[in-house]
Design a protein around this motif. Structure first.
Motif, PDB file in Angstrom:
ATOM      1  N   ALA A  57       0.829  -1.208   0.000  1.00 59.16           N
ATOM      2  CA  ALA A  57       0.000   0.000   0.000  1.00 59.16           C
ATOM      3  C   ALA A  57       0.864   1.258   0.000  1.00 59.16           C
ATOM      4  O   ALA A  57       0.592   2.206  -0.740  1.00 59.16           O
ATOM      5  CB  ALA A  57      -0.932  -0.004   1.211  1.00 59.16           C
ATOM      6  N   THR A  58       1.901   1.274   0.806  1.00 54.29           N
ATOM      7  CA  THR A  58       2.768   2.451   0.888  1.00 54.29           C
ATOM      8  C   THR A  58       3.510   2.687  -0.420  1.00 54.29           C
ATOM      9  O   THR A  58       3.610   3.830  -0.878  1.00 54.29           O
ATOM     10  CB  THR A  58       3.765   2.297   2.053  1.00 54.29           C
ATOM     11  OG1 THR A  58       3.025   2.080   3.255  1.00 54.29           O
ATOM     12  CG2 THR A  58       4.626   3.528   2.202  1.00 54.29           C
ATOM     13  N   VAL A  62       3.054   6.092  -2.663  1.00 55.68           N
ATOM     14  CA  VAL A  62       4.197   6.934  -3.044  1.00 55.68           C
ATOM     15  C   VAL A  62       4.261   7.078  -4.561  1.00 55.68           C
ATOM     16  O   VAL A  62       4.488   8.178  -5.086  1.00 55.68           O
ATOM     17  CB  VAL A  62       5.518   6.360  -2.476  1.00 55.68           C
ATOM     18  CG1 VAL A  62       6.729   7.042  -3.079  1.00 55.68           C
ATOM     19  CG2 VAL A  62       5.534   6.501  -0.956  1.00 55.68           C
ATOM     20  N   LEU A  63       4.041   5.984  -5.285  1.00 51.39           N
ATOM     21  CA  LEU A  63       4.032   6.059  -6.748  1.00 51.39           C
ATOM     22  C   LEU A  63       2.940   7.006  -7.243  1.00 51.39           C
ATOM     23  O   LEU A  63       3.158   7.789  -8.166  1.00 51.39           O
ATOM     24  CB  LEU A  63       3.834   4.679  -7.357  1.00 51.39           C
ATOM     25  CG  LEU A  63       5.038   3.754  -7.357  1.00 51.39           C
ATOM     26  CD1 LEU A  63       4.648   2.373  -7.854  1.00 51.39           C
ATOM     27  CD2 LEU A  63       6.164   4.326  -8.185  1.00 51.39           C
ATOM     28  N   MET A  64       1.764   6.960  -6.616  1.00 45.34           N
ATOM     29  CA  MET A  64       0.675   7.861  -7.013  1.00 45.34           C
ATOM     30  C   MET A  64       1.034   9.309  -6.705  1.00 45.34           C
ATOM     31  O   MET A  64       0.696  10.210  -7.476  1.00 45.34           O
ATOM     32  CB  MET A  64      -0.622   7.486  -6.302  1.00 45.34           C
ATOM     33  CG  MET A  64      -1.316   6.306  -6.914  1.00 45.34           C
ATOM     34  SD  MET A  64      -2.915   6.020  -6.173  1.00 45.34           S
ATOM     35  CE  MET A  64      -2.575   4.568  -5.210  1.00 45.34           C
ATOM     36  N   LEU A  68       0.933  11.665 -10.188  1.00 37.11           N
ATOM     37  CA  LEU A  68      -0.047  12.723 -10.439  1.00 37.11           C
ATOM     38  C   LEU A  68       0.609  14.005 -10.949  1.00 37.11           C
ATOM     39  O   LEU A  68       0.259  14.482 -12.030  1.00 37.11           O
ATOM     40  CB  LEU A  68      -0.884  12.988  -9.190  1.00 37.11           C
ATOM     41  CG  LEU A  68      -1.942  14.080  -9.348  1.00 37.11           C
ATOM     42  CD1 LEU A  68      -2.960  13.683 -10.405  1.00 37.11           C
ATOM     43  CD2 LEU A  68      -2.617  14.353  -8.031  1.00 37.11           C
ATOM     44  N   PRO A  69       1.580  14.593 -10.237  1.00 39.24           N
ATOM     45  CA  PRO A  69       2.180  15.819 -10.784  1.00 39.24           C
ATOM     46  C   PRO A  69       2.943  15.584 -12.085  1.00 39.24           C
ATOM     47  O   PRO A  69       2.933  16.440 -12.970  1.00 39.24           O
ATOM     48  CB  PRO A  69       3.105  16.321  -9.674  1.00 39.24           C
ATOM     49  CG  PRO A  69       3.238  15.224  -8.708  1.00 39.24           C
ATOM     50  CD  PRO A  69       2.094  14.293  -8.909  1.00 39.24           C
ATOM     51  N   ALA A  99      -2.210   9.126 -15.523  1.00 41.94           N
ATOM     52  CA  ALA A  99      -1.094   8.604 -14.747  1.00 41.94           C
ATOM     53  C   ALA A  99      -1.563   7.885 -13.488  1.00 41.94           C
ATOM     54  O   ALA A  99      -0.958   6.905 -13.057  1.00 41.94           O
ATOM     55  CB  ALA A  99      -0.146   9.742 -14.376  1.00 41.94           C
ATOM     56  N   VAL A 100      -2.656   8.354 -12.875  1.00 39.60           N
ATOM     57  CA  VAL A 100      -3.085   7.825 -11.587  1.00 39.60           C
ATOM     58  C   VAL A 100      -4.096   6.679 -11.709  1.00 39.60           C
ATOM     59  O   VAL A 100      -4.062   5.748 -10.905  1.00 39.60           O
ATOM     60  CB  VAL A 100      -3.649   8.952 -10.701  1.00 39.60           C
ATOM     61  CG1 VAL A 100      -4.294   8.426  -9.452  1.00 39.60           C
ATOM     62  CG2 VAL A 100      -2.534   9.918 -10.336  1.00 39.60           C
TER      63      VAL A 100
END
Length: 115
Positions: A57-58, A62-64, A68-69, A99-100
């Motif tokens: 999950a972590t 972090v990837l999300m 996003l930016p 991306a998300v």
């Protein structure tokens, strides 16, 4: 039917929203998306205290946070490069979503629940 991973939790690949104890569906997709690695829920069927596997999950959270930016910037740049009539803001929004969204699907499908 159920695989046991090295961490000792059971994951039913057929239903990522099922309780790892009683194997009955306990979550909806929107509820799993709001569930983080530190939040604990009780299964409404068996009462087991269930949470997400923290490492998976972590890593995806972090990837999300980076996707996003990055997607917004790349979408904006692509919109400017192609000189699209919809404008840079719309392209930025579409880039961020592009991306998300795949990572959200991965989060729902492959981040296992554990007790």
């Amino acid at each position: 039917m159920h695989r046991t991973h090295s961490a000792g939790f059971h994951h039913d690949p057929a239903d990522p929203l099922a309780c790892p104890t009683c194997h009955r569906r306990m979550l909806s997709i929107p509820r799993k998306l709001t569930l983080g690695p530190l939040r604990v829920l009780s299964c409404p069927h068996c009462g087991a205290r269930v949470h997400l596997e923290a490492v998976y999950a972590t890593v995806l959270l972090v990837l999300m946070a980076f996707a996003l930016p990055l997607g917004v910037v790349l979408g904006h740049q692509l919109g400017d490069l192609m000189q699209l009539a919809v404008g840079g803001a719309v392209c930025a929004l579409l880039g961020g979503l592009g991306a998300v969204l795949p990572l959200l699907l991965v989060y729902v499908r492959w981040v296992p629940l554990e007790t």
